[in-house]
Motif scaffolding. Structure first.
Motif, PDB file in Angstrom:
ATOM      1  N   ILE A 255      -6.777  -6.847   5.904  1.00  0.00           N
ATOM      2  CA  ILE A 255      -8.108  -6.845   5.310  1.00  0.00           C
ATOM      3  C   ILE A 255      -8.386  -8.177   4.626  1.00  0.00           C
ATOM      4  CG2 ILE A 255      -9.546  -5.832   3.497  1.00  0.00           C
ATOM      5  CD1 ILE A 255      -8.373  -3.135   4.189  1.00  0.00           C
ATOM      6  N   ARG A 256      -7.423  -8.650   3.850  1.00  0.00           N
ATOM      7  CA  ARG A 256      -7.632  -9.895   3.116  1.00  0.00           C
ATOM      8  C   ARG A 256      -7.630 -11.113   4.030  1.00  0.00           C
ATOM      9  NH1 ARG A 256      -4.468  -6.786  -0.536  1.00  0.00           N
ATOM     10  NH2 ARG A 256      -5.447  -6.533  -2.578  1.00  0.00           N
ATOM     11  N   GLU A 257      -6.759 -11.140   5.013  1.00  0.00           N
ATOM     12  CA  GLU A 257      -6.633 -12.278   5.919  1.00  0.00           C
ATOM     13  C   GLU A 257      -6.939 -11.810   7.334  1.00  0.00           C
ATOM     14  OE1 GLU A 257      -2.780 -13.991   5.430  1.00  0.00           O
ATOM     15  OE2 GLU A 257      -3.056 -14.364   3.277  1.00  0.00           O
ATOM     16  N   GLY A 258      -8.231 -11.763   7.606  1.00  0.00           N
ATOM     17  CA  GLY A 258      -8.671 -11.313   8.921  1.00  0.00           C
ATOM     18  C   GLY A 258     -10.045 -10.696   8.862  1.00  0.00           C
ATOM     19  N   LEU A 274     -15.778  -9.851   9.297  1.00  0.00           N
ATOM     20  CA  LEU A 274     -17.025  -9.282   8.796  1.00  0.00           C
ATOM     21  C   LEU A 274     -18.149 -10.315   8.819  1.00  0.00           C
ATOM     22  CD1 LEU A 274     -18.161  -6.624   7.640  1.00  0.00           C
ATOM     23  CD2 LEU A 274     -17.817  -7.594   5.371  1.00  0.00           C
ATOM     24  N   ALA A 275     -17.823 -11.582   8.600  1.00  0.00           N
ATOM     25  CA  ALA A 275     -18.835 -12.635   8.670  1.00  0.00           C
ATOM     26  C   ALA A 275     -19.390 -12.748  10.082  1.00  0.00           C
ATOM     27  CB  ALA A 275     -18.235 -13.965   8.225  1.00  0.00           C
ATOM     28  N   ASP A 294      -1.204  -4.535   6.850  1.00  0.00           N
ATOM     29  CA  ASP A 294      -1.270  -4.534   5.386  1.00  0.00           C
ATOM     30  C   ASP A 294      -0.024  -3.901   4.782  1.00  0.00           C
ATOM     31  OD1 ASP A 294      -4.456  -5.099   4.595  1.00  0.00           O
ATOM     32  OD2 ASP A 294      -4.136  -4.261   6.586  1.00  0.00           O
ATOM     33  N   VAL A 295       0.483  -2.841   5.402  1.00  0.00           N
ATOM     34  CA  VAL A 295       1.686  -2.185   4.868  1.00  0.00           C
ATOM     35  C   VAL A 295       2.953  -2.693   5.542  1.00  0.00           C
ATOM     36  CG1 VAL A 295       0.384  -0.106   4.279  1.00  0.00           C
ATOM     37  CG2 VAL A 295       1.592  -0.211   6.474  1.00  0.00           C
ATOM     38  N   ARG A 296       2.776  -3.674   6.461  1.00  0.00           N
ATOM     39  CA  ARG A 296       3.902  -4.286   7.198  1.00  0.00           C
ATOM     40  C   ARG A 296       4.690  -3.227   7.971  1.00  0.00           C
ATOM     41  NH1 ARG A 296       6.494  -8.780   3.239  1.00  0.00           N
ATOM     42  NH2 ARG A 296       7.834  -9.026   5.069  1.00  0.00           N
ATOM     43  N   TRP A 297       3.943  -2.486   8.760  1.00  0.00           N
ATOM     44  CA  TRP A 297       4.510  -1.389   9.540  1.00  0.00           C
ATOM     45  C   TRP A 297       5.603  -1.868  10.491  1.00  0.00           C
ATOM     46  CZ3 TRP A 297       5.324   3.552  10.013  1.00  0.00           C
ATOM     47  CH2 TRP A 297       5.555   4.125  11.257  1.00  0.00           C
ATOM     48  N   ALA A 329      -7.568  -2.926  -1.275  1.00  0.00           N
ATOM     49  CA  ALA A 329      -8.282  -3.808  -0.344  1.00  0.00           C
ATOM     50  C   ALA A 329      -9.210  -3.001   0.559  1.00  0.00           C
ATOM     51  CB  ALA A 329      -7.270  -4.594   0.494  1.00  0.00           C
ATOM     52  N   TYR A 330      -8.785  -1.825   0.967  1.00  0.00           N
ATOM     53  CA  TYR A 330      -9.577  -0.954   1.838  1.00  0.00           C
ATOM     54  C   TYR A 330     -10.877  -0.543   1.161  1.00  0.00           C
ATOM     55  CZ  TYR A 330     -10.368   3.182   4.876  1.00  0.00           C
ATOM     56  OH  TYR A 330     -10.880   4.126   5.727  1.00  0.00           O
ATOM     57  N   ARG A 331     -10.805  -0.280  -0.146  1.00  0.00           N
ATOM     58  CA  ARG A 331     -12.016   0.063  -0.884  1.00  0.00           C
ATOM     59  C   ARG A 331     -13.017  -1.083  -0.835  1.00  0.00           C
ATOM     60  NH1 ARG A 331     -13.117  -1.560  -5.915  1.00  0.00           N
ATOM     61  NH2 ARG A 331     -14.971  -0.672  -6.871  1.00  0.00           N
ATOM     62  N   ARG A 332     -12.544  -2.301  -0.960  1.00  0.00           N
ATOM     63  CA  ARG A 332     -13.440  -3.457  -0.886  1.00  0.00           C
ATOM     64  C   ARG A 332     -14.095  -3.534   0.489  1.00  0.00           C
ATOM     65  NH1 ARG A 332     -12.728  -7.480  -4.670  1.00  0.00           N
ATOM     66  NH2 ARG A 332     -13.153  -9.126  -3.167  1.00  0.00           N
ATOM     67  N   LEU A 333     -13.300  -3.322   1.533  1.00  0.00           N
ATOM     68  CA  LEU A 333     -13.855  -3.353   2.888  1.00  0.00           C
ATOM     69  C   LEU A 333     -14.908  -2.275   3.069  1.00  0.00           C
ATOM     70  CD1 LEU A 333     -13.855  -4.295   5.865  1.00  0.00           C
ATOM     71  CD2 LEU A 333     -11.974  -2.679   6.255  1.00  0.00           C
ATOM     72  N   LEU A 334     -14.632  -1.072   2.593  1.00  0.00           N
ATOM     73  CA  LEU A 334     -15.586   0.028   2.735  1.00  0.00           C
ATOM     74  C   LEU A 334     -16.893  -0.280   2.033  1.00  0.00           C
ATOM     75  CD1 LEU A 334     -13.153   3.052   2.189  1.00  0.00           C
ATOM     76  CD2 LEU A 334     -14.227   2.365   4.349  1.00  0.00           C
ATOM     77  N   ARG A 335     -16.829  -0.915   0.872  1.00  0.00           N
ATOM     78  CA  ARG A 335     -18.059  -1.264   0.151  1.00  0.00           C
ATOM     79  C   ARG A 335     -18.878  -2.274   0.947  1.00  0.00           C
ATOM     80  NH1 ARG A 335     -17.438  -2.892  -5.868  1.00  0.00           N
ATOM     81  NH2 ARG A 335     -19.685  -2.572  -5.753  1.00  0.00           N
TER      82      ARG A 335
END
Length: 446
Positions: A255-258, A274-275, A294-297, A329-335
């Motif tokens: 989310i942060r880098e991508g 998103l841009a 994000d969770v380094r699965w 970070a997911y909350r920021r994306l959802l907003r």
């Protein structure tokens, strides 16, 4: 002895009242939060609690007293005014009332909790005085004494020890202030002409990029760096509906880098997805696949395969920490998605189970049934955050069905450990995800 028993009853009533008193609803800045108290702590200072998509996160501010605030995010919904203020950058008006409303919600909760605690004391005292056949005057004194003691305990808990809580909450301008992240800032639209003929925008990671499958016919340098494929589920979804798709997904994206920030890919730089998505001004569908990086699965799977067990304290703590950071970070994306002006239908894809019931073919890789159960439980925790977040934002969560097509099946939907992108969907798996998305689309978007 009587006073000691009454004190114990009052303390028990306060403890129970904190647990059962309904949280108070506060709406501000396009979000709805329920305000109440966390479970009682015996220390005299400590953090509050933010419940976010099933994750319990300690707040950055500390509060005095054993009764500390608990905030639960229940809704993200940017109405027209909120969306306009986000686009204009006028955050002052957007956040002006947040702290005041949080403080007011806390005080309302304190009043309700006091009333509930008083009721919990009155019931047993009324029964006790009735059994003892006390005269009316003494009964009134006993009942009044119980209520007064509860009120005194609450006064200590809420108004003396926690006297700074309302003021601390008034200084909160957004939920980011509670957990230490920066305030929400707009992601400007990328340069370039509007893409008015794009109907579907795909955001996400290698799952949406189709990594490991057949190459695109005329890939750009960025397509190659992002490992995008012609056999990705966004292209399959577009082909089934005769839509033009803008697949912005990129291998390794978080989310942060991508999605919200740039992604460095060697000598290539991918602008925020998103841009780029905002150029598709007429898009009616946005698909999102995010969370695994994000969770380094992939690291968790490799560590699980190499280690004697997967549920040791260190790896469990690491995963929980990454999951909590992802939820924020997911909350920021959802907003941001809720504020898109075209109001597209947003499909949040959960992750498929790559293993299936039979994992015998993975034993040589170090993965046993017990280890796979741990990995599956962690995948379920990630999916729960994705699902709850989507529901909070009034989006649709989609769970692809890979039943009968796990890694060790005769027709796997997942690439094997020797393939170019292990555990990623095959072309058939991409079709299965596209089918799940197709079935989840609202009628107006089809």
């Amino acid at each position: 002895m009587y006073l000691l028993g009454l004190s114990a009853l009052a303390l028990a009533a306060v403890w129970l009242a904190v647990r059962i008193t309904p949280l108070q609803t506060v709406s501000a800045g396009g979000q709805t939060v329920r305000v109440g108290a966390a479970s009682l702590e015996w220390s005299l200072s400590g953090p509050g609690q933010l419940d976010l998509f099933g994750q319990s996160i300690p707040t950055r501010p500390h509060f005095d007293g054993p009764i500390r605030p608990r905030l639960e995010l229940t809704r993200i919904h940017a109405d027209a005014e909120v969306a306009r203020l986000l686009r204009s950058g006028d955050h002052e008006r957007l956040t002006l009332e947040v702290g005041r409303k949080l403080a007011a919600g806390w005080l309302r909760y304190g009043a309700w909790e006091t009333a509930v605690a008083a009721g919990l004391v009155l019931l047993p005292l009324a029964a006790w005085t009735g059994l003892r056949r006390m005269p009316p005057g003494r009964t009134v004194l006993v009942l009044a004494g119980g209520v007064a003691l509860v009120a005194a305990i609450n006064a200590v808990g809420f108004y003396l020890l926690a006297s700074d809580t309302p003021q601390t909450l008034r200084e909160v301008r957004s939920l980011e202030d509670l957990v230490g992240a920066g305030p929400l800032s707009p992601v400007p639209r990328a340069e370039g002409p509007p893409l008015g003929d794009v109907r579907v925008v795909a955001l996400g990671d290698s799952t949406a990029a189709g990594t490991g499958n057949g190459p695109l016919p005329d890939p750009t340098a960025l397509d190659k760096a992002c490992r995008r494929s012609a056999d990705s589920y966004p292209l399959a979804l577009a082909g089934a509906n005769d839509w033009r798709v803008l697949n912005l997904a990129c291998s390794g994206a978080t989310i942060r880098e991508g999605l919200l920030g740039v992604q460095i890919l060697g000598d290539q730089v991918a602008p925020p997805q998103l841009a780029q998505a905002q150029r598709a001004t007429q898009a009616s569908v946005v698909t999102v696949s995010v969370g695994a990086n994000d969770v380094r699965w992939a690291d968790l799977v490799r560590l699980c395969a190499a280690a004697p067990s997967c549920d040791d304290r260190a790896s469990t703590a690491f995963f929980q920490n990454r999951l909590t950071r992802f939820a924020l970070a997911y909350r920021r994306l959802l907003r941001h998605l809720a504020a898109l002006p075209q109001r597209p239908a947003v499909l949040v894809n959960e992750y498929y189970d790559p293993f299936g019931p039979d994992v015998d073919c993975l034993r040589q890789e170090g993965l046993t049934q017990q280890k796979v159960r741990v990995l599956r439980s962690r995948l379920a925790a990630l999916n729960a955050v994705l699902r709850q977040g989507a529901e909070t934002a009034d989006f649709t969560s989609v769970r692809p069905d890979f039943t009968g097509h796990g890694l060790c099946s005769a027709q796997p939907y997942v690439q094997g450990t020797a393939d170019r992108a292990p555990l990623h969907p095959t072309a058939a798996g991409a079709l299965a995800i596209a089918l799940a998305d197709q079935q989840a689309l609202p009628t107006k978007a089809q």
